[in-house]
Design a protein around this motif. Sequence first.
Motif, PDB file in Angstrom:
ATOM      1  N   SER A  14       0.832  -1.208   0.000  1.00 45.53           N
ATOM      2  CA  SER A  14       0.000   0.000   0.000  1.00 45.53           C
ATOM      3  C   SER A  14       0.864   1.254   0.000  1.00 45.53           C
ATOM      4  CB  SER A  14      -0.919   0.017   1.218  1.00 45.53           C
ATOM      5  OG  SER A  14      -1.790  -1.072   1.189  1.00 45.53           O
ATOM      6  N   LEU A  15       1.915   1.239   0.807  1.00 46.88           N
ATOM      7  CA  LEU A  15       2.827   2.380   0.838  1.00 46.88           C
ATOM      8  C   LEU A  15       3.523   2.554  -0.511  1.00 46.88           C
ATOM      9  CD1 LEU A  15       4.493   2.150   4.346  1.00 46.88           C
ATOM     10  CD2 LEU A  15       3.120   4.027   3.466  1.00 46.88           C
ATOM     11  N   CYS A  46      12.689   3.322   8.250  1.00 47.38           N
ATOM     12  CA  CYS A  46      12.196   1.998   7.849  1.00 47.38           C
ATOM     13  C   CYS A  46      10.758   2.137   7.356  1.00 47.38           C
ATOM     14  CB  CYS A  46      12.302   1.011   9.005  1.00 47.38           C
ATOM     15  SG  CYS A  46      11.182   1.344  10.378  1.00 47.38           S
ATOM     16  N   TRP A  47      10.227   1.056   6.779  1.00 47.56           N
ATOM     17  CA  TRP A  47       8.873   1.085   6.231  1.00 47.56           C
ATOM     18  C   TRP A  47       7.839   1.390   7.325  1.00 47.56           C
ATOM     19  CZ3 TRP A  47       7.577   1.297   1.268  1.00 47.56           C
ATOM     20  CH2 TRP A  47       8.523   0.930   0.319  1.00 47.56           C
ATOM     21  N   ALA A  48       8.049   0.867   8.517  1.00 47.23           N
ATOM     22  CA  ALA A  48       7.112   1.124   9.622  1.00 47.23           C
ATOM     23  C   ALA A  48       7.114   2.604  10.000  1.00 47.23           C
ATOM     24  CB  ALA A  48       7.460   0.268  10.837  1.00 47.23           C
ATOM     25  N   ASP A  49       8.300   3.234   9.962  1.00 45.04           N
ATOM     26  CA  ASP A  49       8.383   4.676  10.240  1.00 45.04           C
ATOM     27  C   ASP A  49       7.600   5.463   9.193  1.00 45.04           C
ATOM     28  OD1 ASP A  49      10.100   4.111  12.346  1.00 45.04           O
ATOM     29  OD2 ASP A  49      11.924   4.561  11.187  1.00 45.04           O
ATOM     30  N   LEU A  50       7.801   5.105   7.918  1.00 42.20           N
ATOM     31  CA  LEU A  50       7.098   5.804   6.846  1.00 42.20           C
ATOM     32  C   LEU A  50       5.594   5.639   6.994  1.00 42.20           C
ATOM     33  CD1 LEU A  50       7.195   7.467   4.258  1.00 42.20           C
ATOM     34  CD2 LEU A  50       7.319   5.308   2.990  1.00 42.20           C
ATOM     35  N   VAL A  54       3.073   8.790   7.395  1.00 44.74           N
ATOM     36  CA  VAL A  54       2.001   9.029   6.420  1.00 44.74           C
ATOM     37  C   VAL A  54       0.633   8.944   7.087  1.00 44.74           C
ATOM     38  CG1 VAL A  54       0.859   8.021   4.398  1.00 44.74           C
ATOM     39  CG2 VAL A  54       3.334   8.353   4.403  1.00 44.74           C
ATOM     40  N   LYS A  55       0.480   7.996   7.997  1.00 41.85           N
ATOM     41  CA  LYS A  55      -0.818   7.798   8.657  1.00 41.85           C
ATOM     42  C   LYS A  55      -1.196   8.973   9.556  1.00 41.85           C
ATOM     43  CE  LYS A  55      -3.258   4.249  11.264  1.00 41.85           C
ATOM     44  NZ  LYS A  55      -3.142   2.932  11.905  1.00 41.85           N
ATOM     45  N   ASP A  60      -2.619  19.920   7.057  1.00 45.26           N
ATOM     46  CA  ASP A  60      -2.070  20.820   6.041  1.00 45.26           C
ATOM     47  C   ASP A  60      -0.869  20.233   5.310  1.00 45.26           C
ATOM     48  OD1 ASP A  60      -0.344  20.930   8.188  1.00 45.26           O
ATOM     49  OD2 ASP A  60      -0.072  23.097   8.105  1.00 45.26           O
ATOM     50  N   SER A  61      -0.687  18.919   5.396  1.00 45.31           N
ATOM     51  CA  SER A  61       0.452  18.274   4.746  1.00 45.31           C
ATOM     52  C   SER A  61       0.304  18.293   3.229  1.00 45.31           C
ATOM     53  CB  SER A  61       0.593  16.828   5.225  1.00 45.31           C
ATOM     54  OG  SER A  61      -0.471  16.046   4.725  1.00 45.31           O
ATOM     55  N   ALA A  62       1.428  18.195   2.543  1.00 39.06           N
ATOM     56  CA  ALA A  62       1.423  18.195   1.080  1.00 39.06           C
ATOM     57  C   ALA A  62       0.663  16.980   0.545  1.00 39.06           C
ATOM     58  CB  ALA A  62       2.859  18.189   0.561  1.00 39.06           C
ATOM     59  N   LEU A  63       0.817  15.833   1.186  1.00 39.56           N
ATOM     60  CA  LEU A  63       0.135  14.625   0.706  1.00 39.56           C
ATOM     61  C   LEU A  63      -1.378  14.785   0.770  1.00 39.56           C
ATOM     62  CD1 LEU A  63       0.268  11.727  -0.335  1.00 39.56           C
ATOM     63  CD2 LEU A  63       0.370  10.959   2.050  1.00 39.56           C
ATOM     64  N   LEU A  64      -1.902  15.290   1.866  1.00 38.86           N
ATOM     65  CA  LEU A  64      -3.345  15.466   1.983  1.00 38.86           C
ATOM     66  C   LEU A  64      -3.861  16.562   1.047  1.00 38.86           C
ATOM     67  CD1 LEU A  64      -3.889  14.927   5.794  1.00 38.86           C
ATOM     68  CD2 LEU A  64      -4.327  13.356   3.921  1.00 38.86           C
ATOM     69  N   ARG A  65      -3.039  17.580   0.799  1.00 38.09           N
ATOM     70  CA  ARG A  65      -3.448  18.612  -0.159  1.00 38.09           C
ATOM     71  C   ARG A  65      -3.551  18.041  -1.569  1.00 38.09           C
ATOM     72  NH1 ARG A  65       0.414  21.840   2.610  1.00 38.09           N
ATOM     73  NH2 ARG A  65       1.799  21.686   0.804  1.00 38.09           N
ATOM     74  N   VAL A  66      -2.685  17.087  -1.904  1.00 40.57           N
ATOM     75  CA  VAL A  66      -2.719  16.473  -3.237  1.00 40.57           C
ATOM     76  C   VAL A  66      -3.885  15.495  -3.349  1.00 40.57           C
ATOM     77  CG1 VAL A  66      -1.487  14.869  -4.744  1.00 40.57           C
ATOM     78  CG2 VAL A  66      -0.272  16.768  -3.713  1.00 40.57           C
ATOM     79  N   ILE A  67      -4.130  14.713  -2.301  1.00 38.96           N
ATOM     80  CA  ILE A  67      -5.186  13.696  -2.342  1.00 38.96           C
ATOM     81  C   ILE A  67      -6.570  14.329  -2.251  1.00 38.96           C
ATOM     82  CG2 ILE A  67      -6.168  11.729  -1.103  1.00 38.96           C
ATOM     83  CD1 ILE A  67      -3.316  10.904  -0.381  1.00 38.96           C
TER      84      ILE A  67
END
Length: 138
Positions: A14-15, A46-50, A54-55, A60-67
């Motif tokens: 998913s990541l 690590c993947w768990a950190d990412l 993300v979760k 106001d994060s860039a990811l949520l602004r794009v989604i």
Amino acid sequence: MARALGAEPGGILSLDALLEEHSEAIEYDLIAFGLRLRMLGTDALCWADLRSIVKHLPLDSALLRVIHPEASRWKVAEHLLADVSDSLRWLAWARTDDGRRGRNQPEPIARPGRKSNRERVGTATELDQMNDFLGWNE
């Protein structure tokens, strides 16, 4: 197949899919934490950190602004201002002849994720179905 406590299947996949589609926004958000995508898979990230980052990104994060581009432009202050504006317009309308007769009510300011009153008005069939569901037609 045994899983670690709390692990969900497909976490890395998913990541990875999210990274393929929105890597630039995720990279931008990681920079705020002093991290880079190139660090992924190392002790630094690590993947768990990412997944955790993300979760739990801020609104106001860039990811949520794009989604969610439309919803991300509306913060609490914008919603409150729209509510105040709607209330003032309704109060002014209520003092008119139309307001006293209950017609031509002003439309509220459009908000992301919310349908307008015209879109919300149901048909008789939908109302009958809702009354059946609530047990009011018995």
